[in-house]
Design a protein around this motif. Sequence first.
Motif, PDB file in Angstrom:
ATOM      1  N   ASP A 185      17.645   2.385  50.422  1.00 18.56           N
ATOM      2  CA  ASP A 185      18.945   3.084  50.408  1.00 18.56           C
ATOM      3  C   ASP A 185      19.791   2.691  49.207  1.00 18.56           C
ATOM      4  O   ASP A 185      20.886   3.225  49.012  1.00 18.56           O
ATOM      5  CB  ASP A 185      19.742   2.724  51.681  1.00 18.56           C
ATOM      6  CG  ASP A 185      18.964   3.062  52.937  1.00 18.56           C
ATOM      7  OD1 ASP A 185      18.354   4.139  52.961  1.00 18.56           O
ATOM      8  OD2 ASP A 185      18.945   2.233  53.869  1.00 18.56           O
ATOM      9  N   ILE A 186      19.309   1.715  48.436  1.00 15.31           N
ATOM     10  CA  ILE A 186      20.152   1.114  47.391  1.00 15.31           C
ATOM     11  C   ILE A 186      19.728   1.559  45.995  1.00 15.31           C
ATOM     12  O   ILE A 186      18.545   1.677  45.697  1.00 15.31           O
ATOM     13  CB  ILE A 186      20.082  -0.431  47.499  1.00 15.31           C
ATOM     14  CG1 ILE A 186      20.758  -0.855  48.816  1.00 15.31           C
ATOM     15  CG2 ILE A 186      20.732  -1.114  46.306  1.00 15.31           C
ATOM     16  CD1 ILE A 186      20.889  -2.326  49.021  1.00 15.31           C
ATOM     17  N   VAL A 187      20.728   1.834  45.158  1.00 14.16           N
ATOM     18  CA  VAL A 187      20.488   2.005  43.719  1.00 14.16           C
ATOM     19  C   VAL A 187      21.328   0.940  43.021  1.00 14.16           C
ATOM     20  O   VAL A 187      22.544   0.862  43.241  1.00 14.16           O
ATOM     21  CB  VAL A 187      20.903   3.419  43.222  1.00 14.16           C
ATOM     22  CG1 VAL A 187      20.730   3.531  41.700  1.00 14.16           C
ATOM     23  CG2 VAL A 187      20.103   4.505  43.930  1.00 14.16           C
ATOM     24  N   VAL A 285      32.093  14.571  51.298  1.00 10.95           N
ATOM     25  CA  VAL A 285      31.462  13.254  51.165  1.00 10.95           C
ATOM     26  C   VAL A 285      32.568  12.213  51.044  1.00 10.95           C
ATOM     27  O   VAL A 285      33.591  12.471  50.409  1.00 10.95           O
ATOM     28  CB  VAL A 285      30.639  13.216  49.857  1.00 10.95           C
ATOM     29  CG1 VAL A 285      30.051  11.839  49.624  1.00 10.95           C
ATOM     30  CG2 VAL A 285      29.565  14.249  49.880  1.00 10.95           C
ATOM     31  N   VAL A 286      32.352  11.047  51.631  1.00  5.51           N
ATOM     32  CA  VAL A 286      33.319   9.967  51.488  1.00  5.51           C
ATOM     33  C   VAL A 286      32.692   8.870  50.626  1.00  5.51           C
ATOM     34  O   VAL A 286      31.574   8.431  50.905  1.00  5.51           O
ATOM     35  CB  VAL A 286      33.702   9.392  52.870  1.00  5.51           C
ATOM     36  CG1 VAL A 286      34.633   8.196  52.717  1.00  5.51           C
ATOM     37  CG2 VAL A 286      34.344  10.471  53.733  1.00  5.51           C
ATOM     38  N   VAL A 287      33.398   8.470  49.580  1.00  5.16           N
ATOM     39  CA  VAL A 287      32.922   7.356  48.760  1.00  5.16           C
ATOM     40  C   VAL A 287      33.750   6.134  49.142  1.00  5.16           C
ATOM     41  O   VAL A 287      34.975   6.133  49.003  1.00  5.16           O
ATOM     42  CB  VAL A 287      33.073   7.663  47.252  1.00  5.16           C
ATOM     43  CG1 VAL A 287      32.632   6.455  46.426  1.00  5.16           C
ATOM     44  CG2 VAL A 287      32.256   8.888  46.880  1.00  5.16           C
ATOM     45  N   ARG A 310      27.866   8.391  61.369  1.00 12.09           N
ATOM     46  CA  ARG A 310      26.636   8.725  62.101  1.00 12.09           C
ATOM     47  C   ARG A 310      25.925   9.929  61.481  1.00 12.09           C
ATOM     48  O   ARG A 310      24.894  10.350  61.949  1.00 12.09           O
ATOM     49  CB  ARG A 310      26.956   9.055  63.575  1.00 12.09           C
ATOM     50  CG  ARG A 310      27.493   7.877  64.351  1.00 12.09           C
ATOM     51  CD  ARG A 310      26.343   6.913  64.765  1.00 12.09           C
ATOM     52  NE  ARG A 310      26.869   5.667  65.304  1.00 12.09           N
ATOM     53  CZ  ARG A 310      27.115   4.583  64.584  1.00 12.09           C
ATOM     54  NH1 ARG A 310      26.889   4.570  63.290  1.00 12.09           N
ATOM     55  NH2 ARG A 310      27.589   3.482  65.143  1.00 12.09           N
ATOM     56  N   HIS A 311      26.511  10.497  60.435  1.00 10.22           N
ATOM     57  CA  HIS A 311      25.951  11.760  59.936  1.00 10.22           C
ATOM     58  C   HIS A 311      25.516  11.720  58.476  1.00 10.22           C
ATOM     59  O   HIS A 311      25.202  12.757  57.911  1.00 10.22           O
ATOM     60  CB  HIS A 311      26.978  12.884  60.143  1.00 10.22           C
ATOM     61  CG  HIS A 311      27.377  13.024  61.574  1.00 10.22           C
ATOM     62  ND1 HIS A 311      26.555  13.601  62.516  1.00 10.22           N
ATOM     63  CD2 HIS A 311      28.477  12.600  62.236  1.00 10.22           C
ATOM     64  CE1 HIS A 311      27.157  13.542  63.700  1.00 10.22           C
ATOM     65  NE2 HIS A 311      28.308  12.933  63.549  1.00 10.22           N
ATOM     66  N   GLY A 312      25.563  10.549  57.853  1.00  6.29           N
ATOM     67  CA  GLY A 312      25.130  10.478  56.450  1.00  6.29           C
ATOM     68  C   GLY A 312      26.101  11.160  55.504  1.00  6.29           C
ATOM     69  O   GLY A 312      25.701  11.921  54.625  1.00  6.29           O
ATOM     70  N   ARG A 313      27.400  10.868  55.683  1.00 10.14           N
ATOM     71  CA  ARG A 313      28.427  11.465  54.819  1.00 10.14           C
ATOM     72  C   ARG A 313      29.062  10.435  53.890  1.00 10.14           C
ATOM     73  O   ARG A 313      29.949  10.769  53.115  1.00 10.14           O
ATOM     74  CB  ARG A 313      29.572  12.045  55.654  1.00 10.14           C
ATOM     75  CG  ARG A 313      29.193  13.135  56.559  1.00 10.14           C
ATOM     76  CD  ARG A 313      30.282  14.177  56.651  1.00 10.14           C
ATOM     77  NE  ARG A 313      29.683  15.423  57.055  1.00 10.14           N
ATOM     78  CZ  ARG A 313      29.285  16.349  56.207  1.00 10.14           C
ATOM     79  NH1 ARG A 313      29.474  16.202  54.921  1.00 10.14           N
ATOM     80  NH2 ARG A 313      28.712  17.446  56.634  1.00 10.14           N
ATOM     81  N   VAL A 314      28.655   9.166  54.030  1.00  8.35           N
ATOM     82  CA  VAL A 314      29.335   8.108  53.281  1.00  8.35           C
ATOM     83  C   VAL A 314      28.408   7.526  52.222  1.00  8.35           C
ATOM     84  O   VAL A 314      27.238   7.253  52.492  1.00  8.35           O
ATOM     85  CB  VAL A 314      29.797   6.978  54.236  1.00  8.35           C
ATOM     86  CG1 VAL A 314      30.395   5.814  53.454  1.00  8.35           C
ATOM     87  CG2 VAL A 314      30.810   7.515  55.238  1.00  8.35           C
ATOM     88  N   VAL A 315      28.939   7.371  51.018  1.00  9.59           N
ATOM     89  CA  VAL A 315      28.225   6.601  50.000  1.00  9.59           C
ATOM     90  C   VAL A 315      29.046   5.330  49.778  1.00  9.59           C
ATOM     91  O   VAL A 315      30.248   5.402  49.494  1.00  9.59           O
ATOM     92  CB  VAL A 315      28.081   7.376  48.675  1.00  9.59           C
ATOM     93  CG1 VAL A 315      27.243   6.570  47.692  1.00  9.59           C
ATOM     94  CG2 VAL A 315      27.455   8.743  48.909  1.00  9.59           C
ATOM     95  N   TYR A 316      28.399   4.207  49.963  1.00  6.84           N
ATOM     96  CA  TYR A 316      29.064   2.900  49.853  1.00  6.84           C
ATOM     97  C   TYR A 316      28.830   2.348  48.446  1.00  6.84           C
ATOM     98  O   TYR A 316      27.726   2.436  47.913  1.00  6.84           O
ATOM     99  CB  TYR A 316      28.455   1.981  50.910  1.00  6.84           C
ATOM    100  CG  TYR A 316      28.976   0.567  50.930  1.00  6.84           C
ATOM    101  CD1 TYR A 316      30.028   0.198  51.763  1.00  6.84           C
ATOM    102  CD2 TYR A 316      28.393  -0.412  50.123  1.00  6.84           C
ATOM    103  CE1 TYR A 316      30.491  -1.120  51.802  1.00  6.84           C
ATOM    104  CE2 TYR A 316      28.845  -1.726  50.157  1.00  6.84           C
ATOM    105  CZ  TYR A 316      29.894  -2.071  51.000  1.00  6.84           C
ATOM    106  OH  TYR A 316      30.340  -3.361  51.033  1.00  6.84           O
ATOM    107  N   VAL A 317      29.889   1.813  47.847  1.00  6.13           N
ATOM    108  CA  VAL A 317      29.779   1.251  46.494  1.00  6.13           C
ATOM    109  C   VAL A 317      30.145  -0.226  46.541  1.00  6.13           C
ATOM    110  O   VAL A 317      31.170  -0.595  47.128  1.00  6.13           O
ATOM    111  CB  VAL A 317      30.749   1.989  45.533  1.00  6.13           C
ATOM    112  CG1 VAL A 317      30.781   1.306  44.166  1.00  6.13           C
ATOM    113  CG2 VAL A 317      30.353   3.450  45.385  1.00  6.13           C
ATOM    114  N   VAL A 334      24.964   2.437  48.075  1.00  8.25           N
ATOM    115  CA  VAL A 334      24.111   2.668  49.246  1.00  8.25           C
ATOM    116  C   VAL A 334      24.353   4.123  49.635  1.00  8.25           C
ATOM    117  O   VAL A 334      25.483   4.497  49.937  1.00  8.25           O
ATOM    118  CB  VAL A 334      24.515   1.744  50.417  1.00  8.25           C
ATOM    119  CG1 VAL A 334      23.624   2.000  51.632  1.00  8.25           C
ATOM    120  CG2 VAL A 334      24.464   0.283  50.007  1.00  8.25           C
ATOM    121  N   ALA A 335      23.306   4.928  49.574  1.00 15.14           N
ATOM    122  CA  ALA A 335      23.505   6.364  49.809  1.00 15.14           C
ATOM    123  C   ALA A 335      22.520   6.883  50.845  1.00 15.14           C
ATOM    124  O   ALA A 335      21.406   6.359  50.984  1.00 15.14           O
ATOM    125  CB  ALA A 335      23.323   7.126  48.504  1.00 15.14           C
TER     126      ALA A 335
END
Length: 495
Positions: A185-187, A285-287, A310-317, A334-335
Amino acid sequence: VDVHISLEGRGDLAAGIYRQLLEAVLDGRLRAGEQLPPTRELARRLAVSRNTVATAYERLTAEGFLTTRTGAGTFVCTDALHRLRPDPGSRRAPRGGAVRPRRLWREMPGPAPLSAEPATFDFSVGVPDRRLFPFEAWRRLVNRELRLGATRSAEYGEPAGHAGLRAALARHIGVSRSVRADAADIVVTHGAQQAIDLIGRVLIEPGALVAVEDPGYVAARLAFRALGAKVVGVPVDDEGLQVARIPAGARLVYVTPSHQYPLGPPMSLRRRTALLTWAGQHGAVVVEDDYDSEFRFSDRPLEPLQSLDRHGRVVYVGSLSKTLLPMLRLGFLVAPSALQPALRTAKQLTDWYGELPTQAALAQFIDEGLLARHIRRATREYGQRRDRLVAAVTGQLGEWVSIVDSSAGLHVCAKLRPEVAVDMDRVMRTAGSAGVAMRSLRDYCLDGPPLEGLVLGFGVIPTERIDEGVARVATALQAGAAGSAGSAQRRRRDT
Ligand SMILES: Cc1ncc(COP(=O)(O)O)c(C=O)c1O
């Protein structure tokens, strides 16, 4: 004049002659009014056809560098250079060139100049203390990667970054931040900034609406703008971003829920839930930028948006710029899996995979427990500075400002009291000349009426300098109050 021209190979000979004559005019070897050799003579010397030389002369004549006087020959134009050199009165650099960036980039504020000398009372925001960094251990780990035996990191790598680091980061943020992620999940990125850029690249259509916190992080806002987004500020209150005020058309919402930047409070659980619900309803999308919350001084952190989602809408930085050092340029995102292929392609097209020896060193640093240890040690030190700063601001500046409650990160924000009138420009100037570096809250504001206050970092200032630094800020506030037409003192006298 006998201008030197050398022709090599069998390429476009006329173009070669053209280019060398043009260079001779531009660098002054051929001066205005000077005569060029006749085409026949130059052709003979260069062993090319007369036509070839004539083609080069004609092109330079058409572009206004040469002129032909019938019967007399070919000369360098007297005004040839005026065409390229700015007039002497112009303040533009003579070597500025003829091309200009797109309008968007011409309007983009440039990077702030770095100060040559650190300020004596350095309340710089978001800068960690390099004296706390475990250089010895880091050097050992980087050295290990820079040996011939470690050739694996000398090869071309995966765009997502060093596999060992991705696994180590997934474990680390799982434990320290309860982010649910595994290595896939990580870049790995060059700091949070590249993560923000990559997310924008793969998600923002030109002209799309992007909502950011106001006040908020300027570098994120500008990155989205640079990608063609229309960026709107959404006001922030004690609970964080006011979800009800996000424009309905926003495609991406950028937030700093752990430690709102720059005000400081965490986003309440109620707001977190509301934001995720809003994003679901609007297909946005939420960053979630979690840039500095590893340094935590009280209360337990709230669940990150990423793990509530719960729906895969967040990208964590995430970023190691505060936790370790900004010079290392280490960060990650993390996407959700649906975004991974595009993010990896964007990363590859941008800079491929980053710097593997540093990434490998960080993986080892985490695996050996050194990161966790460093965070524990640095948190103790920063905690002392923070307590001292909060006490000094409350004690010495309480008349003007009130500290915004927060419990993490490397800075505190102090809002100007509503009843106080202070000329903030004057405060900043006076503080600057008294050797104090700090930020004005107004610098972070976007659309709404600017909030007034101070943002004070405690990452670099030694504890023993804090009281004196704050005393100088008090003097600056006094000067600012005196300079303001409706200063608090005057109003108090009047009532
Ligand atoms: C809100 C926010 N996000 C991210 C960062 C870190 O950026 P980077 O990792 O690119 O150094 C900062 C640094 O000041 C910040 O204030």
